[in-house]
Each structure stands twice: as C-alpha cells, then as structure tokens.
Write an enzyme that holds these catalytic residues in place. Structure first.
Site, short mmCIF file in Angstrom:
data_model
loop_
_atom_site.label_atom_id
_atom_site.label_comp_id
_atom_site.label_asym_id
_atom_site.label_seq_id
_atom_site.Cartn_x
_atom_site.Cartn_y
_atom_site.Cartn_z
N LYS A 148 0.85 -1.17 0.00
CA LYS A 148 0.00 0.00 0.00
C LYS A 148 0.89 1.23 0.00
O LYS A 148 2.05 1.10 0.40
CB LYS A 148 -0.94 -0.01 1.19
CG LYS A 148 -0.25 0.22 2.55
CD LYS A 148 -1.25 0.35 3.63
CE LYS A 148 -1.67 1.77 3.85
NZ LYS A 148 -0.94 2.48 4.88
N HIS A 240 -6.60 -0.77 6.46
CA HIS A 240 -6.50 -1.56 7.69
C HIS A 240 -7.85 -1.68 8.43
O HIS A 240 -8.27 -2.77 8.79
CB HIS A 240 -5.47 -0.97 8.65
CG HIS A 240 -4.11 -0.79 8.06
ND1 HIS A 240 -3.57 -1.66 7.14
CD2 HIS A 240 -3.15 0.15 8.25
CE1 HIS A 240 -2.35 -1.27 6.80
NE2 HIS A 240 -2.08 -0.15 7.46
C1 BG6 Z 1 0.80 1.94 8.02
C2 BG6 Z 1 0.48 3.41 7.96
O1 BG6 Z 1 0.15 1.26 6.98
O2 BG6 Z 1 0.39 1.43 9.27
C3 BG6 Z 1 1.15 4.15 9.10
O3 BG6 Z 1 0.93 3.94 6.72
C4 BG6 Z 1 0.80 3.51 10.42
O4 BG6 Z 1 0.77 5.52 9.10
C5 BG6 Z 1 1.03 2.01 10.38
O5 BG6 Z 1 1.59 4.12 11.43
C6 BG6 Z 1 0.50 1.34 11.63
O6 BG6 Z 1 0.92 0.01 11.66
P1 BG6 Z 1 1.10 -0.76 13.03
O7 BG6 Z 1 1.39 -2.17 12.63
O8 BG6 Z 1 2.20 -0.10 13.76
O9 BG6 Z 1 -0.21 -0.62 13.76
#
Ligand code: BG6
Length: 483
Positions: A148, A240
C-alpha cells in the site's frame, strides 16, 4: 504448546526498493527472523534491486546495519547472521530503463519459487511488472508482491490494477495489508469460525454495536510529506480498518480458501452504507505537547486529517441496524488497537443490584498486548449478598501461550512466507481494493467540496470532542484507550 515451524520451499526473492525504508525496517529483518527460526531454506536467495550503485558486499553491509538497528533483541541473540548475509545478492537496476534487467535474469534460478516484492511507490508498479515480462524474467508461476498505498482513489486503483493485470494473473498478485498478517487478526477468524459459541450470537439480534479503534501515540514525524497527501482516511481507514471490519462482519466462508474468504469480505464492503457528513469526524493534532501536525507536515495551512472517527452500517440481514464505529488517529493517548463486540443489554434482569456496564463485551486486542477478553457478569465475591460484578475472562496470548506467542512471526514475516507458500488468503484481491475505494471516495470528495476543516485535538488526548458526541447521541460511549 509445541511450536511448529514448517519450512517453506526453496525460493528466489527479489526486493525492488531493497535499500529503502520498508525493506530496512521490516522486510529484511523479518526475513532474518524466519531464517533464525529455521523456516527459510538454507539455499534461499534474496536479491536487493534498487537504483543505488552498490555491489553484493555493500548490500550485505546495509542489511547487517538494518538488522542491528531494527532487528530487536531476538535477532541479536541469533548466531546466524553471517549465514543469512551469505544468501543476499544485489543488482543495480533502473525501473524505467534497461539497466540491470539482463543481470537480474542471470541471477534467477530455475525450479524454485520466484517472488518479486515491489517495495517502491505505486508509480513504478507498472514499469517493473512490464520489464519483468519483457526481459523474460518472470513466468506464469512467478509471484509479485505490492505494498500500500494501492492508489489514492478508485480511478488510480483501477489504473494500477489494470497495469498489473496486463502482465500478471490475479492469482500471481499479492497485495499486502500488513494488518491481515497480525496474529490477533487471524485469531479473529479462528474465534469466529472455530468455536460454536459465537456464531449463533453474531448478528443484529444479540450485538448492540461494534467498535474498531486503532490508536497510535506517534505523530507523522519524518513521513509528513507523504502523509499530508494521504491523511488518516486513505492511510488507515480505507485499508486496515476496513479489513478488520470485513473479518468481523463477513459471512462464514464455505472453506478457508483465498477466494472463498475474499468473496465474503467483498460482499461486506459492497454492503457498507455511505457515511453522512454528521456521522464522521476529522481531527488534526495540535502542538500542545511537541510539534503540531502542521509542523510535522511542513504546511502551516494543511487541512489533512490525522484522525478519523465514523459510524457506518452494513445493509444486510445479519447486521441490519447495528452501528459499526471506527476510529483511528495519531498522537493519541496510547498505542492501542482493539475490536470490541458489544452485546445487547439483558432483556430483563432478575437482580436488584446489577452494577454498571453489564453488557457482555468481546474485545480483541491487536496491540500492544495481543489477546482476547470476554467481559462477563459474576457475583461479587464475599458475603455482601447478591451483588454483581463485571469481570473480563482474559486470554492475553503472551501469558496463555508463553514462548509460542513471543516467537510468533510479525505481520510482514508471516505474509512473506505466505507468498512463498502461494497462499493468497491474507492478501487483498483487486476487486476488494476497488470496492473499498468506491466507499471511501465520496467521503473524501465531500470534505473537499465542503472545504471541511479538521478539528484540532490535543496531542496525548483521545481525539476531538466531537468524536465523543458521535456515540453519545446514540446513547453509547467509546471504550477507554488504555494500554
Ligand atoms: C501503516 C500506515 O500502513 O500502518 C502508518 O501507513 C501507520 O501511518 C502504520 O503508522 C500502523 O501500523 P502498526 O502495525 O504499527 O499498527
């Protein structure tokens, strides 16, 4: 419980953008962890491919540094670094030109799994896909992995899908959403479809509402320039949070098979109701405690949101009338992500003293402490009569599963191993991504057309006040953002 590491088949993995941030932070340390765990075959080959003028030795140094910086404690204790570095090679390549492709071709072996990880901006996806074929490097068994952001709206996602589809079949394309690789996210499916207990209650008759919260304590920091063109809606919600929502809401697939699962997820996205302007709150962190969002973004007039809270519904029989509340933001009180399934209140209580908040809640914690709790009502211990208390039945994985939970691969490791195994279940299909944009676009377009200005919230808080009202006016409240 005995840990089972099933080694994958021999493979050649090419990482385009192999010297970049994601490769150094996640992909390469993750591969090293799998190597230490014995999951990677000894003869696996990992080829960095990027513009930097490096040779194999230079790439190995870069990877050794990345592992030292981002590898964590377990990695420092694993004595396999030299053997792992030995598996690495490098090609200087021009994604938009001719340099490096012939050399890459000579390095690829026959008869092993070939995977190409596009750890580059989406602007290069089409160029790389085309060259892999025109130079005769890839074939119909090759797999490509893309990161992404997969587009910034429906039209650009369609263009990306078209440029990949011109070169590869959908069964060869692995679109990563690393949330799908998180341990607890997969556990969500195990809980729903591996237990008899929940499915009969998993509907509008018993469920009052669902909350999905992904809170981060960090700001956008050094990623300000990218993030400012994206915002929380594109960066987190479209992918997400929607994936989490799909797993919670989908119908049971007939089998645990990539297309059976993804067909059901797609139906959820297509049934999502549009979000009215009063059902969504955008926020931006202020500078009360360090740099403000606008400082981080380098734009004193930025209207990009670092926070979104919204209410949506799914128009089908199972979920009719059940609100789904989603929120995500940066620089919030804590780094905590959870999905909470809040069941309806009892239709009638026979007890006088029912205490507060007596609804059953199934909470699935994604991070930081992965686990699942089920809030139930019991009698308060002691001689105080029939007083009720609400307590969580707690299954924190680190406590319940011990070393097994400690050693579980992180999201990237698991997903890369799935690519090698040829299992697409935890990857987004092209139509899913497009459907997600089709739902997101009108929200973002609406903000633009209305010149919507995000509400400023204090860094370290739970987000803008208006987000509280989103639930208050429905007689509900957000769960605590505590660790
Ligand atoms: C990423 C985003 O996909 O996911 C980020 O681009 C974000 O902005 C991150 O901080 C969060 O991932 P995790 O696994 O730390 O919750």
């Amino acid at each position: 419980m005995v840990s089972r590491v099933i080694p994958v088949d021999p493979f050649d993995l090419v990482i385009f953008g192999g010297t970049g941030d994601l490769a150094r932070r996640k992909i390469l340390p993750g591969l090293f962890r799998r190597f230490c765990a014995g999951q990677m075959p000894q003869d696996a080959q990992i080829i960095g491919a990027a513009r930097s003028d490096l040779d194999a030795a230079g790439f190995r140094d870069l990877v050794a540094d990345a592992i030292a910086e981002f590898g964590g404690k377990t990695l420092a204790e694993c004595g396999e670094l030299p053997a792992f570095l030995d598996r690495l090679d490098y090609v200087t390549i021009d994604a938009r030109g001719d340099d490096g492709w012939a050399e890459l071709k000579t390095k690829m072996r026959k008869g092993v799994v070939a995977a190409y990880y596009f750890s580059v901006g989406p602007g290069l996806f089409g160029d790389i896909a085309k060259r892999l074929n025109s130079w005769g490097i890839a074939d119909k068994n090759s797999r490509i992995v893309v990161e992404k952001p997969f587009g910034r709206d429906l039209a650009s996602a369609q263009d990306l899908n078209a440029s990949l589809a011109a070169e590869f079949d959908e069964t060869q394309i692995y679109r990563i959403d690393h949330y799908l690789g998180k341990e607890t996210v997969q556990n969500l499916m195990a809980i729903r479809f591996g237990n008899l207990l929940f499915e009969p209650l998993w509907n509008a008759q018993y469920i009052d509402h669902i909350q999905i919260s992904v809170a981060e304590s960090v700001g956008v920091g050094g990623r300000g320039a990218y993030y400012d063109k994206s915002g929380a809606m594109r960066d987190m919600v479209q992918n997400h949070l929607m994936q989490l929502l799909c797993l919670i809401a989908m119908e049971p697939p007939s089998k645990f098979d990539p297309d059976a699962v993804r067909d059901e997820k797609l139906k959820v996205i297509r049934a999502l109701q549009p979000v009215a302007p009063h059902e969504i709150v955008r926020g931006q962190y202020g500078g009360n405690d360090g740099p403000s969002y606008r400082d981080d973004a380098g734009d004193p007039r930025s209207f990009t949101e670092s926070y979104v809270a919204l209410k949506t519904q799914i128009a089908n029989w199972r979920w009719s009338g059940v609100p789904f509340y989603l929120r995500t933001g940066k620089r919030l009180k804590a780094r905590t992500s959870e999905i909470a399934v809040v069941f309806k209140p009892l239709p009638h209580s026979i007890f006088d003293d029912v205490g507060e908040g007596g609804q059953n809640v199934l909470a699935i914690q994604l991070q930081p402490n992965e686990g699942i709790t089920l809030d139930v009502t019991i009698k308060e211990p002691g001689p105080g009569g029939m007083r009720l208390a609400h307590v969580p039945l707690d299954m924190t994985f680190a406590e319940t599963l011990g070393d097994e939970a400690e050693e579980a691969p992180d999201a990237y490791e698991r997903l890369i191993m799935d690519v090698i195994r040829g299992n697409q279940t935890l990857f987004m299909r092209g139509d899913e991504v497009e459907a997600a944009w089709a739902w997101t676009d009108p929200i973002i377009d609406g903000w633009r057309d209305r010149h919507d200005v995000p509400k400023i919230y204090d860094a370290g808080s739970t987000g803008p006040e208006d987000a509280l009202a989103l639930l208050h006016r429905d007689g509900r409240r957000w769960r605590d953002l505590s660790v």
